[in-house]
Design an enzyme around this catalytic site. Sequence first.
Site, short mmCIF file in Angstrom:
data_model
loop_
_atom_site.label_atom_id
_atom_site.label_comp_id
_atom_site.label_asym_id
_atom_site.label_seq_id
_atom_site.Cartn_x
_atom_site.Cartn_y
_atom_site.Cartn_z
N PHE A 129 -38.91 21.00 61.27
CA PHE A 129 -38.58 20.07 62.35
C PHE A 129 -37.63 19.02 61.82
O PHE A 129 -37.94 18.33 60.84
CB PHE A 129 -39.84 19.40 62.92
CG PHE A 129 -39.51 18.56 64.13
CD1 PHE A 129 -39.47 19.12 65.39
CD2 PHE A 129 -39.22 17.21 63.99
CE1 PHE A 129 -39.13 18.36 66.51
CE2 PHE A 129 -38.88 16.44 65.10
CZ PHE A 129 -38.84 17.00 66.36
N ASP A 139 -35.36 16.32 54.02
CA ASP A 139 -35.73 15.52 55.19
C ASP A 139 -37.12 14.95 54.92
O ASP A 139 -38.13 15.64 55.04
CB ASP A 139 -35.72 16.41 56.44
CG ASP A 139 -36.20 15.69 57.69
OD1 ASP A 139 -36.74 14.56 57.56
OD2 ASP A 139 -36.05 16.24 58.79
N LYS A 174 -39.00 7.20 60.23
CA LYS A 174 -40.37 6.85 60.64
C LYS A 174 -40.96 5.60 59.98
O LYS A 174 -40.94 4.53 60.58
CB LYS A 174 -41.29 8.06 60.47
CG LYS A 174 -40.95 9.16 61.47
CD LYS A 174 -42.07 10.16 61.67
CE LYS A 174 -41.87 11.01 62.91
NZ LYS A 174 -41.20 12.29 62.69
C1 LIG Z 1 -40.05 12.95 63.37
C2 LIG Z 1 -39.16 13.74 62.51
C3 LIG Z 1 -37.78 13.78 62.76
C4 LIG Z 1 -37.14 13.14 63.94
O1 LIG Z 1 -37.24 11.76 63.92
P1 LIG Z 1 -36.92 10.90 65.24
O2 LIG Z 1 -36.98 9.48 64.76
O3 LIG Z 1 -37.94 11.25 66.25
O4 LIG Z 1 -35.55 11.29 65.68
C5 LIG Z 1 -36.99 14.47 61.84
N1 LIG Z 1 -37.52 15.09 60.78
C6 LIG Z 1 -38.85 15.07 60.53
C7 LIG Z 1 -39.37 15.74 59.31
C8 LIG Z 1 -39.71 14.41 61.40
O5 LIG Z 1 -41.02 14.43 61.16
#
Ligand SMILES: *Cc1c(COP(=O)(O)O)cnc(C)c1O
Length: 399
Positions: free
Chosen positions: A130, A215, A244
């Site tokens: 994700f 990420d 986050k």
């Molecule tokens: C939540 C998340 C995203 C997206 O972040 P947003 O602030 O909602 O755009 C991207 N990568 C990972 C691993 C995430 O958990």
Amino acid sequence: MNGMNYLMNTYNRFPVVFDHGEGARIWDKNGKSYLDFTSGIAVNVLGHSHPKLVETIKTQAEKLIHCSNLYWTEPQIELAKLLGENTLKGKVFFVNSGTEANETAIKIARKYGKKKDKNKYKILSAHDSFHGRTLGSLTATGQPKYQEDFKPLVDGFDYFEFNNIDSLKQKISNEVCAVILEPVQGESGIIPATKDFLEAVRKLCNEYETLLIFDEVQCGMGRTGKLFAYQRYGVDPDILTVAKGLGGGVPIGAVVVNKKADILEPGDHGSTFGGNPLACSAGVTVMREILENNLLEQVEKLGIYLKKKLENLKEKFPEHVKETRGIGLMLGMELKEISAKDFAKKCFEKGLLLVPAGNNTVRFLPPFVITEDDIDQALEIVKECFSEFENRESRSETR
Ligand SMILES: *Cc1c(COP(=O)(O)O)cnc(C)c1O
């Protein structure tokens, strides 16, 4: 509540209107309190209404909220230094969310590839990953259910199997400019990479002159007991994406690059809000709190405590718990028989917030300020819920 119908129907929300919070607790409009093991999906790392964070935001709001990236501000410089020094000794670009951080990483990768060869533009990501909801990040997100309605996606992406180096070997070539992955997959059910896999990925990327992007939007900012998960593995990426937890609830994201990936020039990229002094001041306070206040040790210790308790639950309810996974305070419990959604709903009714994830898993992502007592209370609720599901099943069996 009057006005709810004006919101687009993009979330299946729990039936509650939250009003205020403190530490690991949050209260709804009617005064009912909940234990928050969600942290706004790994965001409120310092818990709710942390006095230092509140003070920082108040003070900064009185001084300067925004002035654009046409000018320098101290909070932005300070946060860049804190992030750079403690990660890749690299440079930082600020954005407002996780998906924007990944878009930025994708653009850097494309430019990096193009400088080497006009055909070096492919980006590989993992199945079940994700990376966000904007089109580049969505294309990198290896889950058809998020992508189907929004095709055509961005060109030049392909997918490999997470934790399977042979699968990546089959896809990598000189045309690949970047590999992106989460060291601990979050949305797909808390799946940590193996050390062997990350080491092999790093080697392969070096061999093909491919950038490695980690990420850490979910698993970063102390969640695993190190500031960033890659530091647990001892495998450095070329680009690190963060969001986050960085602002403790104030929207902010960041991209950190090493020397090799430090290639953006004026005009290449930008963000109106990115790195504004209000958001960066919050980031500075969160980083300082994590680095200087023993919070990482706390995450490590409480993570072990919580994981052990989850393991005990697995022994007690083998018919319901398939597996527990995760590192630090990023833990998942994969269920069988019961759906993770129904389970989270039942816990919610009893005053415990958990987030469902893929793989029929419920996630435990508490703020770093929880106590062993909070964990005991939360697990008591989880146990009660299992018992109620059991009673319901035995009732339906006898019927
Ligand atoms: C939540 C998340 C995203 C997206 O972040 P947003 O602030 O909602 O755009 C991207 N990568 C990972 C691993 C995430 O958990």
